[in-house]
Every structure is written in C-alpha cells, then in structure tokens.
Design a protein around this motif. Sequence first.
Motif, PDB file in Angstrom:
ATOM      1  N   LYS A 184       0.826  -1.207   0.000  1.00 28.29           N
ATOM      2  CA  LYS A 184       0.000   0.000   0.000  1.00 28.29           C
ATOM      3  C   LYS A 184       0.863   1.261   0.000  1.00 28.29           C
ATOM      4  O   LYS A 184       0.525   2.265  -0.651  1.00 28.29           O
ATOM      5  CB  LYS A 184      -0.918  -0.013   1.219  1.00 28.29           C
ATOM      6  CG  LYS A 184      -1.886   1.158   1.308  1.00 28.29           C
ATOM      7  CD  LYS A 184      -2.773   1.042   2.546  1.00 28.29           C
ATOM      8  CE  LYS A 184      -3.709   2.230   2.671  1.00 28.29           C
ATOM      9  NZ  LYS A 184      -4.554   2.112   3.900  1.00 28.29           N
ATOM     10  N   ASP A 185       2.006   1.194   0.708  1.00 28.51           N
ATOM     11  CA  ASP A 185       2.900   2.345   0.804  1.00 28.51           C
ATOM     12  C   ASP A 185       3.848   2.465  -0.390  1.00 28.51           C
ATOM     13  O   ASP A 185       4.669   3.388  -0.440  1.00 28.51           O
ATOM     14  CB  ASP A 185       3.738   2.252   2.084  1.00 28.51           C
ATOM     15  CG  ASP A 185       2.890   2.374   3.348  1.00 28.51           C
ATOM     16  OD1 ASP A 185       1.752   2.880   3.249  1.00 28.51           O
ATOM     17  OD2 ASP A 185       3.374   1.957   4.423  1.00 28.51           O
ATOM     18  N   GLY A 186       3.769   1.537  -1.319  1.00 24.93           N
ATOM     19  CA  GLY A 186       4.655   1.569  -2.476  1.00 24.93           C
ATOM     20  C   GLY A 186       6.079   1.153  -2.172  1.00 24.93           C
ATOM     21  O   GLY A 186       7.004   1.448  -2.940  1.00 24.93           O
ATOM     22  N   LYS A 187       6.278   0.441  -1.050  1.00 24.90           N
ATOM     23  CA  LYS A 187       7.604  -0.031  -0.660  1.00 24.90           C
ATOM     24  C   LYS A 187       7.808  -1.445  -1.194  1.00 24.90           C
ATOM     25  O   LYS A 187       7.161  -2.392  -0.741  1.00 24.90           O
ATOM     26  CB  LYS A 187       7.751  -0.012   0.854  1.00 24.90           C
ATOM     27  CG  LYS A 187       7.716   1.377   1.473  1.00 24.90           C
ATOM     28  CD  LYS A 187       9.012   2.130   1.216  1.00 24.90           C
ATOM     29  CE  LYS A 187      10.194   1.458   1.894  1.00 24.90           C
ATOM     30  NZ  LYS A 187      11.474   2.181   1.625  1.00 24.90           N
ATOM     31  N   THR A 188       8.706  -1.582  -2.161  1.00 28.10           N
ATOM     32  CA  THR A 188       8.900  -2.889  -2.799  1.00 28.10           C
ATOM     33  C   THR A 188      10.348  -3.356  -2.774  1.00 28.10           C
ATOM     34  O   THR A 188      10.694  -4.317  -3.460  1.00 28.10           O
ATOM     35  CB  THR A 188       8.427  -2.828  -4.261  1.00 28.10           C
ATOM     36  OG1 THR A 188       9.212  -1.837  -4.971  1.00 28.10           O
ATOM     37  CG2 THR A 188       6.949  -2.474  -4.364  1.00 28.10           C
ATOM     38  N   ASP A 189      11.189  -2.682  -1.983  1.00 26.24           N
ATOM     39  CA  ASP A 189      12.622  -2.967  -2.047  1.00 26.24           C
ATOM     40  C   ASP A 189      13.210  -3.501  -0.745  1.00 26.24           C
ATOM     41  O   ASP A 189      14.413  -3.425  -0.529  1.00 26.24           O
ATOM     42  CB  ASP A 189      13.388  -1.706  -2.467  1.00 26.24           C
ATOM     43  CG  ASP A 189      13.147  -0.521  -1.521  1.00 26.24           C
ATOM     44  OD1 ASP A 189      12.239  -0.622  -0.669  1.00 26.24           O
ATOM     45  OD2 ASP A 189      13.860   0.487  -1.644  1.00 26.24           O
ATOM     46  N   PHE A 190      12.376  -4.058   0.134  1.00 23.85           N
ATOM     47  CA  PHE A 190      12.915  -4.648   1.359  1.00 23.85           C
ATOM     48  C   PHE A 190      13.700  -5.909   1.006  1.00 23.85           C
ATOM     49  O   PHE A 190      13.199  -6.777   0.287  1.00 23.85           O
ATOM     50  CB  PHE A 190      11.797  -4.990   2.333  1.00 23.85           C
ATOM     51  CG  PHE A 190      11.141  -3.778   2.954  1.00 23.85           C
ATOM     52  CD1 PHE A 190      11.839  -2.993   3.859  1.00 23.85           C
ATOM     53  CD2 PHE A 190       9.837  -3.423   2.617  1.00 23.85           C
ATOM     54  CE1 PHE A 190      11.245  -1.870   4.429  1.00 23.85           C
ATOM     55  CE2 PHE A 190       9.233  -2.313   3.182  1.00 23.85           C
ATOM     56  CZ  PHE A 190       9.945  -1.528   4.091  1.00 23.85           C
ATOM     57  N   ILE A 191      14.916  -6.015   1.535  1.00 20.95           N
ATOM     58  CA  ILE A 191      15.741  -7.165   1.187  1.00 20.95           C
ATOM     59  C   ILE A 191      15.367  -8.404   1.986  1.00 20.95           C
ATOM     60  O   ILE A 191      15.675  -9.528   1.585  1.00 20.95           O
ATOM     61  CB  ILE A 191      17.241  -6.863   1.364  1.00 20.95           C
ATOM     62  CG1 ILE A 191      17.551  -6.477   2.812  1.00 20.95           C
ATOM     63  CG2 ILE A 191      17.680  -5.758   0.408  1.00 20.95           C
ATOM     64  CD1 ILE A 191      19.034  -6.343   3.092  1.00 20.95           C
ATOM     65  N   ASP A 192      14.727  -8.213   3.126  1.00 22.39           N
ATOM     66  CA  ASP A 192      14.263  -9.350   3.913  1.00 22.39           C
ATOM     67  C   ASP A 192      13.181  -8.888   4.883  1.00 22.39           C
ATOM     68  O   ASP A 192      12.882  -7.693   4.993  1.00 22.39           O
ATOM     69  CB  ASP A 192      15.411 -10.045   4.646  1.00 22.39           C
ATOM     70  CG  ASP A 192      16.142  -9.130   5.627  1.00 22.39           C
ATOM     71  OD1 ASP A 192      15.661  -7.996   5.871  1.00 22.39           O
ATOM     72  OD2 ASP A 192      17.183  -9.542   6.149  1.00 22.39           O
ATOM     73  N   SER A 193      12.602  -9.845   5.588  1.00 25.94           N
ATOM     74  CA  SER A 193      11.505  -9.524   6.508  1.00 25.94           C
ATOM     75  C   SER A 193      11.994  -8.757   7.723  1.00 25.94           C
ATOM     76  O   SER A 193      11.262  -7.931   8.282  1.00 25.94           O
ATOM     77  CB  SER A 193      10.812 -10.817   6.940  1.00 25.94           C
ATOM     78  OG  SER A 193      10.280 -11.486   5.815  1.00 25.94           O
ATOM     79  N   CYS A 194      13.226  -9.007   8.137  1.00 25.44           N
ATOM     80  CA  CYS A 194      13.816  -8.263   9.248  1.00 25.44           C
ATOM     81  C   CYS A 194      13.845  -6.772   8.937  1.00 25.44           C
ATOM     82  O   CYS A 194      13.479  -5.941   9.774  1.00 25.44           O
ATOM     83  CB  CYS A 194      15.226  -8.789   9.499  1.00 25.44           C
ATOM     84  SG  CYS A 194      16.187  -7.865  10.712  1.00 25.44           S
ATOM     85  N   SER A 195      14.251  -6.422   7.722  1.00 23.57           N
ATOM     86  CA  SER A 195      14.311  -5.012   7.319  1.00 23.57           C
ATOM     87  C   SER A 195      12.929  -4.385   7.306  1.00 23.57           C
ATOM     88  O   SER A 195      12.751  -3.230   7.714  1.00 23.57           O
ATOM     89  CB  SER A 195      14.944  -4.901   5.928  1.00 23.57           C
ATOM     90  OG  SER A 195      16.246  -5.434   5.918  1.00 23.57           O
ATOM     91  N   MET A 196      11.938  -5.140   6.869  1.00 17.72           N
ATOM     92  CA  MET A 196      10.568  -4.632   6.845  1.00 17.72           C
ATOM     93  C   MET A 196      10.056  -4.397   8.264  1.00 17.72           C
ATOM     94  O   MET A 196       9.456  -3.351   8.550  1.00 17.72           O
ATOM     95  CB  MET A 196       9.649  -5.611   6.114  1.00 17.72           C
ATOM     96  CG  MET A 196       8.206  -5.145   6.025  1.00 17.72           C
ATOM     97  SD  MET A 196       7.118  -6.333   5.187  1.00 17.72           S
ATOM     98  CE  MET A 196       7.727  -6.221   3.505  1.00 17.72           C
ATOM     99  N   MET A 197      10.296  -5.349   9.138  1.00 16.24           N
ATOM    100  CA  MET A 197       9.854  -5.189  10.530  1.00 16.24           C
ATOM    101  C   MET A 197      10.508  -3.971  11.174  1.00 16.24           C
ATOM    102  O   MET A 197       9.855  -3.199  11.884  1.00 16.24           O
ATOM    103  CB  MET A 197      10.193  -6.450  11.322  1.00 16.24           C
ATOM    104  CG  MET A 197       9.365  -7.669  10.967  1.00 16.24           C
ATOM    105  SD  MET A 197       7.712  -7.661  11.707  1.00 16.24           S
ATOM    106  CE  MET A 197       8.116  -8.069  13.412  1.00 16.24           C
ATOM    107  N   GLN A 198      11.795  -3.777  10.911  1.00 16.49           N
ATOM    108  CA  GLN A 198      12.512  -2.642  11.485  1.00 16.49           C
ATOM    109  C   GLN A 198      11.971  -1.322  10.948  1.00 16.49           C
ATOM    110  O   GLN A 198      11.815  -0.354  11.691  1.00 16.49           O
ATOM    111  CB  GLN A 198      14.008  -2.787  11.192  1.00 16.49           C
ATOM    112  CG  GLN A 198      14.907  -1.841  11.959  1.00 16.49           C
ATOM    113  CD  GLN A 198      15.055  -0.482  11.302  1.00 16.49           C
ATOM    114  OE1 GLN A 198      14.948  -0.369  10.075  1.00 16.49           O
ATOM    115  NE2 GLN A 198      15.299   0.551  12.100  1.00 16.49           N
ATOM    116  N   TYR A 199      11.653  -1.279   9.666  1.00 16.57           N
ATOM    117  CA  TYR A 199      11.128  -0.055   9.045  1.00 16.57           C
ATOM    118  C   TYR A 199       9.816   0.361   9.703  1.00 16.57           C
ATOM    119  O   TYR A 199       9.562   1.560   9.904  1.00 16.57           O
ATOM    120  CB  TYR A 199      10.925  -0.291   7.544  1.00 16.57           C
ATOM    121  CG  TYR A 199      10.344   0.893   6.806  1.00 16.57           C
ATOM    122  CD1 TYR A 199      11.157   1.928   6.364  1.00 16.57           C
ATOM    123  CD2 TYR A 199       8.972   0.967   6.547  1.00 16.57           C
ATOM    124  CE1 TYR A 199      10.624   3.019   5.695  1.00 16.57           C
ATOM    125  CE2 TYR A 199       8.428   2.053   5.876  1.00 16.57           C
ATOM    126  CZ  TYR A 199       9.261   3.079   5.446  1.00 16.57           C
ATOM    127  OH  TYR A 199       8.726   4.162   4.784  1.00 16.57           O
TER     128      TYR A 199
END
Length: 241
Positions: A184-199
């Motif tokens: 929804k936020d247009g974020k498609t470049d997370f390299i892993d789930s850890c990075s997404m959780m941190q963001y």
Amino acid sequence: MNIAVIFAGGVGSRMNSKEKPKQFLTIYGKPIIVHTVELFQFHKEIDAVVIACIEPWIPHMKNLVQQYNLDKVKEIVPGGKTGQESIYNGLCAAERVAHGEDAIVLIHDGVRPLITEKTISDNLNSVLQYGSAITSVKVKETVLMVSEDNRITYVPDRSITRLARAPQSFFLSEIISLHRQAIKDGKTDFIDSCSMMQYYNRPLYLVDGPQENIKITTPDDFYSMRAILEARENSQIYGLE
C-alpha cells in the motif's frame, strides 16, 4: 500451527550454472532445495511447508516433492520479481494453509540447507515468547562502514554486531499485515523480513544460529556446503557426535 515458508525463486546468476537454478543443483545425491525442505519435513514441530518457486521450475519442484516424499509441502506457488514479492506469495499460501488458525511462519531461503533442528526450535520458542526471531551469527571479523568514495566512516564494535541469517520467524498475521502495508505504501525494495519489521518499528529478537548457516550463492559456497556435509557425515561414522 507452524509453517515453513521457503522461497526458491532465484535464477542463480552468480553460480554460473547454465542448466538449472542453483537451488536445483545436486549435492550428495539430492538437490539443494530438497536438503533444505527436509530440515522442516523432519522437524516434529513443523506442521506444513509452502514453497515459492521460480515459475518455470514448479513442475520439477512438484516432482521432487513426490520423489522424496515431502508430504508436509502443502502448496508450491510462483516466486515474484523480487525477494519481497516471493516472500509475500509464500505468506499468502501459508495463510491459505492455516485456514484462519493462529500460525507461526519461519521464512527461509531455499539455498540455506545447513541450519539445525535446534535453530528451528529456537525460532519457534522466540516467536512464542517475544513475537519474532531473527537467526543470526556473531561477526568474526572487523566490519567497516564506508562512504561512496571508499572512505571508512565508522568501525562498529564487533561485540554488538551480528550478521542476519535465516530463518526469520514471526506470527503470520503480523508479518503478512506488514507486507500488505508495504504494498500500500509503495515499498517494494525490502531485502528481507527483518528489514521490513525494522522499518515499521516492530521489535526484533535475536536467535543464535550455526556459523555454517551460509547461503549457497557462488561456486565457493557450493564447495563449502559439500565440505560441511562431508564433515557431518564423517562425524557420525566415527562417533564424534
């Protein structure tokens, strides 16, 4: 319910294999992806496995599942154009498999076949206690933070530095919700789930994993894996375990 989400969507360009993706290369009589899936197949606390696979190779993956009696594999879905998309496709499959039941997902690379039974158990226990589990290893060498012009900008203390590995494990409801928020936020470049959780400012907790938990990416990694499997086999033969 505990579900392993294994993504095997890469083409393995750095492996220099022209005939097949790296996850299907054979070591010790089995494709790498089979070595990986069997870690979860034989773990008593894992209820199901889903695989996000490079699409043209799905029929081959289905044949391997049948050949090696990997009966915990409930769905094989196409991988995406990015790692993030492949993980999301796998999480959607896990959601279908869970049928609304509360679930823990262990997100794992299809080319990381060198974790242990304990690593999987530690991940499950950490999620139950803290809500997340990021498998990691201690840094054994000095890490350098550098600028674009190759100037060293910072040397972090090794005692507070870790390398993130896999699996990375969460409650399914939370991680799939964040994936949908990222879309929804247009974020498609997370390299892993850890990075997404941190963001998204979610708490993350470490689980120690084995140093040999490498990702098979290059020919050097392939030979390292073969040597480690040989050492493990010898330790059993000579009574070292």
